[in-house]
Design an enzyme around this catalytic site. Structure first.
Site, short mmCIF file in Angstrom:
data_model
loop_
_atom_site.label_atom_id
_atom_site.label_comp_id
_atom_site.label_asym_id
_atom_site.label_seq_id
_atom_site.Cartn_x
_atom_site.Cartn_y
_atom_site.Cartn_z
N GLU A 52 2.51 -1.39 18.27
CA GLU A 52 2.61 -2.44 16.87
C GLU A 52 1.41 -3.11 16.90
O GLU A 52 0.94 -3.64 17.96
CB GLU A 52 3.94 -3.00 17.28
CG GLU A 52 4.36 -4.02 15.87
CD GLU A 52 3.48 -5.28 16.10
OE1 GLU A 52 3.06 -5.74 14.93
OE2 GLU A 52 3.11 -5.94 17.02
N SER A 53 0.90 -3.29 15.79
CA SER A 53 -0.52 -3.63 15.84
C SER A 53 -0.63 -5.34 16.09
O SER A 53 -1.89 -5.61 16.76
CB SER A 53 -1.17 -3.53 14.34
OG SER A 53 -0.26 -4.45 13.48
N LYS A 54 0.17 -5.94 15.75
CA LYS A 54 -0.11 -7.44 16.15
C LYS A 54 0.28 -7.63 17.68
O LYS A 54 -0.68 -8.59 18.43
CB LYS A 54 1.01 -8.32 15.55
CG LYS A 54 0.76 -9.82 15.81
CD LYS A 54 1.57 -10.79 14.97
CE LYS A 54 1.27 -12.19 14.93
NZ LYS A 54 2.06 -13.14 14.27
N CYS A 69 3.23 -3.09 4.26
CA CYS A 69 3.69 -3.03 5.55
C CYS A 69 5.47 -3.05 5.24
O CYS A 69 5.87 -4.19 5.00
CB CYS A 69 3.38 -4.20 6.33
SG CYS A 69 4.03 -4.32 7.92
N ASP A 123 -1.37 -3.02 2.29
CA ASP A 123 -2.51 -2.38 3.07
C ASP A 123 -3.10 -1.29 2.28
O ASP A 123 -2.47 -0.61 1.55
CB ASP A 123 -1.64 -1.48 4.16
CG ASP A 123 -0.88 -2.21 5.13
OD1 ASP A 123 -1.19 -3.16 5.76
OD2 ASP A 123 0.30 -1.70 5.34
N HIS A 172 1.00 2.79 8.26
CA HIS A 172 -0.01 3.72 7.80
C HIS A 172 0.09 5.16 8.25
O HIS A 172 -0.22 5.94 7.64
CB HIS A 172 -1.24 3.08 8.49
CG HIS A 172 -1.78 1.70 8.67
ND1 HIS A 172 -0.89 0.91 7.75
CD2 HIS A 172 -2.90 1.00 8.64
CE1 HIS A 172 -1.58 -0.41 7.79
NE2 HIS A 172 -2.88 -0.16 8.12
N GLU A 173 0.55 5.15 9.67
CA GLU A 173 0.58 6.71 10.09
C GLU A 173 1.52 7.40 9.41
O GLU A 173 1.43 8.82 8.98
CB GLU A 173 0.88 6.71 11.59
CG GLU A 173 -0.13 5.81 12.74
CD GLU A 173 0.35 4.28 12.65
OE1 GLU A 173 -0.12 3.54 13.53
OE2 GLU A 173 1.16 3.83 11.75
N ARG A 219 -7.81 -5.53 9.32
CA ARG A 219 -7.08 -6.74 9.29
C ARG A 219 -6.79 -7.39 10.79
O ARG A 219 -6.42 -6.83 11.69
CB ARG A 219 -5.62 -6.53 8.87
CG ARG A 219 -4.57 -7.78 8.65
CD ARG A 219 -3.10 -7.56 8.33
NE ARG A 219 -3.12 -6.79 6.94
CZ ARG A 219 -2.04 -6.35 6.62
NH1 ARG A 219 -0.96 -6.40 7.14
NH2 ARG A 219 -2.08 -5.83 5.14
N GLY A 220 -7.14 -8.84 10.82
CA GLY A 220 -7.08 -9.17 12.19
C GLY A 220 -7.83 -8.70 13.32
O GLY A 220 -7.37 -8.66 14.49
#
Length: 276
Positions: free
Chosen positions: A82-84, A186, A193, A226-227, A255-256
């Site tokens: 998870e990106s965050k 998202c 996105d 995204h994937e 992003r971030g």
């Protein structure tokens, strides 16, 4: 299998770790997003390329070091990160001491291997290195084929619909297209996105370019990771073309401090996507 989005750190105020804390890393089974998107065909080859733009740590003298990273996760990993949670983890390393960039790299690989269920590829570059800017510069997408965005067509569908794809008879050698107009949302935060999406293919059929643009734009109000979005495009093109050769890539905007660039291939052909 379903995912409880409420359990994820995305969209929440989360305390930033002050030191190395692999416990903040959150694994998401790839199967969850694939089931949600009804992905029938999972390509054998491909990866997710993450560009890590905000890496920092302390050397043995307490002097901050700054770098950028290139993380490549194979598509057959059981989990994605998870990106965050990855942002939180990497920022937590900013006050940790590492003798060399290689020591920093080794720690990140160790912690991510547990999270992903596979050992990822990771390279760390100092911003002082002469090749760092060259590696991460914004590349000219024209070399990846024809841009679809100037086509004079009418579009009215803004949710994915593979029936928008039109093909005609005729053998097609390797042909490439890209569009900068891709947008999805998202599924956790409902934030947009944006991406450049590219397609290269060879088949006994010919893809109508206008229909490809219509299909890519149809993701405009779609909620998906995204994937999974790129795999959904890949699946639709496999179904429409029965191609001999196919690559679909998505270069999502940063992003971030992170950007994610999924690449999916029909065969084992190495391919690098442009960096956002």
């Amino acid at each position: 299998m379903t995912l409880n989005y409420e359990s994820l750190p995305l969209g929440k105020n989360v305390e930033q770790p002050r030191c190395r804390d692999a416990g903040v890393l959150v694994s998401i089974p790839r199967s969850v997003a694939r089931e949600a998107e009804k992905i029938v065909y999972v390509p054998k080859y491909g990866y997710d390329l993450w560009n890590l733009w905000e890496l920092s740590w302390l050397n043995q003298f307490g002097v901050p070091q700054v770098g950028v990273g290139k993380l490549k996760v194979p598509l057959d990993s059981k989990y994605i990160c998870e990106s965050k949670s990855l942002k939180l983890y990497l920022n937590g390393l900013s006050q940790e001491t590492f003798k060399t960039p290689q020591n920093y790299q080794q720690v990140v690989i160790e912690d991510l291997s547990t999270t992903l269920g596979v050992t990822p590829f990771l390279e760390i570059y100092s911003l002082a290195a002469s090749d760092a800017k060259e590696l991460f510069k914004i590349e000219n997408c024209d070399k990846f084929g024809r841009c679809l965005d100037s086509l004079n067509i009418s579009i009215s569908h803004y949710l994915p619909n593979e029936r928008l794809l039109k093909v005609k008879d005729g053998v097609t050698p390797v042909t490439s297209f890209f569009s900068n107009a891709f947008r999805s949302f998202c599924p956790v935060t409902n934030q947009p996105d944006w991406a450049t999406v590219g397609i290269s293919y060879s088949a006994k059929k010919t893809l109508v370019p206008a229909s490809l643009l219509s299909y890519l734009v149809s993701f405009r109000n779609h909620r998906g990771f995204h994937e999974a979005c790129i795999e959904k495009v890949f699946n639709a093109l496999v179904k429409a073309l029965n191609p001999k050769f196919l690559i679909v890539w998505g270069a999502f905007t940063r992003r971030g401090g992170l950007d994610i660039n999924p690449v999916r291939m029909l065969n084992n052909t190495e391919f690098e996507v442009p960096r956002s």
